[in-house]
Design a protein around this motif. Sequence first.
Motif, PDB file in Angstrom:
ATOM      1  N   UNK A  34       0.851  -1.192   0.000  1.00 30.11           N
ATOM      2  CA  UNK A  34       0.000   0.000   0.000  1.00 30.11           C
ATOM      3  C   UNK A  34       0.887   1.243   0.000  1.00 30.11           C
ATOM      4  N   UNK A  35       1.339   1.670  -1.184  1.00 31.84           N
ATOM      5  CA  UNK A  35       2.288   2.786  -1.261  1.00 31.84           C
ATOM      6  C   UNK A  35       1.838   4.056  -0.541  1.00 31.84           C
ATOM      7  N   UNK A  36       0.556   4.364  -0.541  1.00 31.57           N
ATOM      8  CA  UNK A  36       0.092   5.572   0.137  1.00 31.57           C
ATOM      9  C   UNK A  36       0.358   5.482   1.638  1.00 31.57           C
ATOM     10  N   UNK A  37       0.086   4.299   2.228  1.00 23.01           N
ATOM     11  CA  UNK A  37       0.373   4.104   3.655  1.00 23.01           C
ATOM     12  C   UNK A  37       1.874   4.100   3.928  1.00 23.01           C
ATOM     13  N   UNK A  38       2.639   3.479   3.037  1.00 24.68           N
ATOM     14  CA  UNK A  38       4.094   3.448   3.189  1.00 24.68           C
ATOM     15  C   UNK A  38       4.640   4.873   3.237  1.00 24.68           C
ATOM     16  N   UNK A  39       4.168   5.716   2.319  1.00 22.27           N
ATOM     17  CA  UNK A  39       4.622   7.105   2.287  1.00 22.27           C
ATOM     18  C   UNK A  39       4.198   7.835   3.564  1.00 22.27           C
ATOM     19  N   UNK A  40       2.992   7.573   4.045  1.00 20.72           N
ATOM     20  CA  UNK A  40       2.509   8.225   5.269  1.00 20.72           C
ATOM     21  C   UNK A  40       3.404   7.876   6.458  1.00 20.72           C
ATOM     22  N   UNK A  41       3.704   6.582   6.638  1.00 22.80           N
ATOM     23  CA  UNK A  41       4.551   6.153   7.755  1.00 22.80           C
ATOM     24  C   UNK A  41       5.965   6.717   7.588  1.00 22.80           C
ATOM     25  N   UNK A  42       6.473   6.697   6.358  1.00 24.00           N
ATOM     26  CA  UNK A  42       7.814   7.219   6.099  1.00 24.00           C
ATOM     27  C   UNK A  42       7.861   8.723   6.371  1.00 24.00           C
ATOM     28  N   UNK A  43       6.817   9.442   6.013  1.00 16.08           N
ATOM     29  CA  UNK A  43       6.770  10.890   6.250  1.00 16.08           C
ATOM     30  C   UNK A  43       6.846  11.207   7.741  1.00 16.08           C
ATOM     31  N   UNK A  44       6.192  10.391   8.562  1.00 22.35           N
ATOM     32  CA  UNK A  44       6.298  10.585  10.011  1.00 22.35           C
ATOM     33  C   UNK A  44       7.755  10.464  10.467  1.00 22.35           C
ATOM     34  N   UNK A  45       8.448   9.465   9.912  1.00 24.10           N
ATOM     35  CA  UNK A  45       9.855   9.252  10.267  1.00 24.10           C
ATOM     36  C   UNK A  45      10.722  10.410   9.770  1.00 24.10           C
ATOM     37  N   UNK A  46      10.452  10.885   8.563  1.00 23.62           N
ATOM     38  CA  UNK A  46      11.189  12.024   8.015  1.00 23.62           C
ATOM     39  C   UNK A  46      10.966  13.247   8.890  1.00 23.62           C
ATOM     40  N   UNK A  47       9.720  13.503   9.253  1.00 22.37           N
ATOM     41  CA  UNK A  47       9.413  14.661  10.095  1.00 22.37           C
ATOM     42  C   UNK A  47      10.171  14.615  11.423  1.00 22.37           C
ATOM     43  N   UNK A  48      10.336  13.418  11.973  1.00 23.21           N
ATOM     44  CA  UNK A  48      11.064  13.273  13.234  1.00 23.21           C
ATOM     45  C   UNK A  48      12.513  13.721  13.078  1.00 23.21           C
ATOM     46  N   UNK A  49      13.189  13.272  12.014  1.00 20.07           N
ATOM     47  CA  UNK A  49      14.603  13.620  11.874  1.00 20.07           C
ATOM     48  C   UNK A  49      14.800  15.046  11.375  1.00 20.07           C
ATOM     49  N   UNK A  50      13.876  15.543  10.581  1.00 18.82           N
ATOM     50  CA  UNK A  50      14.006  16.913  10.072  1.00 18.82           C
ATOM     51  C   UNK A  50      13.738  17.930  11.176  1.00 18.82           C
ATOM     52  N   UNK A  51      12.771  17.618  12.047  1.00 22.32           N
ATOM     53  CA  UNK A  51      12.391  18.559  13.105  1.00 22.32           C
ATOM     54  C   UNK A  51      13.149  18.343  14.411  1.00 22.32           C
ATOM     55  N   UNK A  52      14.048  17.372  14.414  1.00 23.83           N
ATOM     56  CA  UNK A  52      14.841  17.072  15.609  1.00 23.83           C
ATOM     57  C   UNK A  52      15.745  18.238  15.941  1.00 23.83           C
TER      58      UNK A  52
END
Length: 115
Positions: free
Chosen positions: A96-114
Amino acid sequence: MTATSVTSTNEFIQTVQQLLKPLGDIGGKQIFGGYGLQVAAKQFAIIRGTTIYFRVDDITRQKYLDKGMQPFSYASTKGIIKVKQYYEAPEELIKYPTLLVKWAKEAVDIVVNKT
């Protein structure tokens, strides 16, 4: 290529990077016997074999625990090391690429906003 036709780690890495294109330029490098995925030179995921581990924080970790997911781990001379900043993603996300991108975006947001 579909996720079910992936036969090697390199194919899996390429498939994941292609599916995550909506997040921008996904870079990476070899780490911990796996492959680290990066956005803006910040690591947000690790791939080992055909398993993705996403960066978590105190807020997102519970979602992974609720699904029975385990932290990234590796063997060292001191025993098994668990890296609790990264948790395995549910296997079905690759379907489910849309869900994969959603979960990955959460991870990206964590490292970008750290901070």
